[in-house]
Design a protein around this motif. Structure first.
Motif, PDB file in Angstrom:
ATOM      1  N   ILE A  66      60.451 -13.694 186.301  1.00  0.00           N
ATOM      2  CA  ILE A  66      61.718 -13.836 187.031  1.00  0.00           C
ATOM      3  C   ILE A  66      61.968 -15.302 187.380  1.00  0.00           C
ATOM      4  N   PHE A  67      60.909 -15.992 187.767  1.00  0.00           N
ATOM      5  CA  PHE A  67      61.015 -17.408 188.129  1.00  0.00           C
ATOM      6  C   PHE A  67      61.533 -18.230 186.949  1.00  0.00           C
ATOM      7  N   ARG A 121      66.925 -16.328 194.035  1.00  0.00           N
ATOM      8  CA  ARG A 121      66.070 -15.384 193.314  1.00  0.00           C
ATOM      9  C   ARG A 121      64.765 -16.036 192.850  1.00  0.00           C
ATOM     10  N   LEU A 122      64.833 -17.287 192.412  1.00  0.00           N
ATOM     11  CA  LEU A 122      63.601 -17.923 191.932  1.00  0.00           C
ATOM     12  C   LEU A 122      62.645 -18.203 193.085  1.00  0.00           C
ATOM     13  N   LYS A 123      63.188 -18.511 194.262  1.00  0.00           N
ATOM     14  CA  LYS A 123      62.312 -18.712 195.421  1.00  0.00           C
ATOM     15  C   LYS A 123      61.725 -17.389 195.888  1.00  0.00           C
ATOM     16  N   ASP A 124      62.519 -16.336 195.811  1.00  0.00           N
ATOM     17  CA  ASP A 124      61.992 -15.009 196.142  1.00  0.00           C
ATOM     18  C   ASP A 124      60.850 -14.633 195.200  1.00  0.00           C
ATOM     19  N   SER A 125      61.027 -14.947 193.919  1.00  0.00           N
ATOM     20  CA  SER A 125      59.992 -14.603 192.941  1.00  0.00           C
ATOM     21  C   SER A 125      58.712 -15.387 193.194  1.00  0.00           C
ATOM     22  N   LEU A 126      58.857 -16.656 193.576  1.00  0.00           N
ATOM     23  CA  LEU A 126      57.680 -17.469 193.863  1.00  0.00           C
ATOM     24  C   LEU A 126      56.921 -16.924 195.064  1.00  0.00           C
ATOM     25  N   ASP A 145      53.561 -14.132 199.984  1.00  0.00           N
ATOM     26  CA  ASP A 145      53.692 -15.005 201.149  1.00  0.00           C
ATOM     27  C   ASP A 145      54.601 -14.347 202.178  1.00  0.00           C
ATOM     28  N   SER A 146      54.139 -13.256 202.775  1.00  0.00           N
ATOM     29  CA  SER A 146      54.954 -12.472 203.698  1.00  0.00           C
ATOM     30  C   SER A 146      55.403 -13.234 204.943  1.00  0.00           C
ATOM     31  N   PRO A 147      54.618 -14.148 205.521  1.00  0.00           N
ATOM     32  CA  PRO A 147      55.110 -14.868 206.701  1.00  0.00           C
ATOM     33  C   PRO A 147      56.387 -15.645 206.427  1.00  0.00           C
ATOM     34  N   VAL A 148      56.522 -16.205 205.219  1.00  0.00           N
ATOM     35  CA  VAL A 148      57.722 -16.962 204.886  1.00  0.00           C
ATOM     36  C   VAL A 148      58.910 -16.032 204.733  1.00  0.00           C
ATOM     37  N   PHE A 149      58.692 -14.830 204.184  1.00  0.00           N
ATOM     38  CA  PHE A 149      59.769 -13.858 204.108  1.00  0.00           C
ATOM     39  C   PHE A 149      60.269 -13.530 205.506  1.00  0.00           C
TER      40      PHE A 149
END
Length: 248
Positions: free
Chosen positions: A180-181, A233-238, A244-248
């Motif tokens: 996806i990235f 979308r690319l940042k979500d895929s990374l 990296d749940s804390p960043v979400f």
């Protein structure tokens, strides 16, 4: 200084430059008193809708900085900040982890992807983007850069943390997210090239973008700024690849 005999034929930019040194303004624009609206840089004096005389107002726009410099600052900052966390420079984690990289291969992959993304953006700024406006207020660079720099530090802190653990679904999750990235990187580049082609070199012409033969541009039929759609979308895929749940 300018030749007074040429005044009727000069543009607004040239006209303002005549007074730039005299007024000692950082950046100037002028407008006709009858309408009070800023004139376009390319307007010619003798073609303005005024009589034989006209009054111009000059305004000091303050310290300015080029859009290209702002874009480069937005990209170089996250690139350097992330690498500081990746190499675990002192004062970030515990002293015993200084300059000791992670043992997980997915962490190294994340560094490659993150670095690739911002190197790509730097190259696009230098060779692809065409800016409609030459400058912006200098104070805005802090506002524009704060998001990118802070987000990069926040994300890098968790991904490169000594206690980091790989994604729950393992290699399959990483490969899916990586696909996806890369897809979104191609999409983002395609959109930037399409937007670039809408503006001839040195012009400020604005056109509405439409889908082209490139499949990555078909999203123009759904959203007006698909470059940001691909960016999100690319940042979500990374982040998904790294869990990296804390960043979400």
């Amino acid at each position: 200084m300018c030749d007074i005999s040429l005044l009727p034929q000069i543009t607004i930019t040239e006209f303002c430059n005549c007074f730039h040194t005299i007024l000692k303004f950082s950046c100037v624009y002028c407008c006709v008193i009858s309408e009070g609206k800023p004139l376009k840089d390319e307007d010619v004096l003798q073609l303005l809708p005024v009589g034989t005389t006209a009054t111009f107002y000059f305004r000091d726009l303050g310290a300015q900085i080029s859009w290209g410099t702002v874009f480069l600052s937005e990209c170089i900052g996250p690139l350097v900040i992330y690498l500081m966390f990746y190499f675990r420079v002192p004062f970030i984690y515990a002293p015993k982890y200084d300059f000791k990289t992670s043992k997980h291969w997915v962490v190294h992959l994340a560094c490659l992807c993150h670095s690739f993304h911002y190197v790509k953006r730097i190259l696009e700024t230098l060779f692809v983007h065409r800016f409609s406006h030459g400058t912006m207020p200098l104070r805005n660079i802090f506002k524009n850069c704060s998001y990118y720099w802070f987000f990069a530090a926040w994300m890098a802190y968790y991904i490169n943390h000594p206690l980091y653990t790989p994604p729950y679904y393992g290699e399959q999750q990483v490969k899916t997210a990586l696909g996806i990235f890369l897809f979104c990187q191609l999409g983002s580049f395609s959109i930037h090239v399409t937007l670039r082609n809408l503006k001839p070199p040195g012009s400020k012409i604005k056109k509405i973008p439409y889908p082209t033969k490139n499949p990555f541009t078909w999203i123009f039929a759904l959203v007006s700024c698909p470059n940001y759609t691909y960016e999100v979308r690319l940042k979500d895929s990374l982040l998904s690849a790294e869990r990296d749940s804390p960043v979400f």
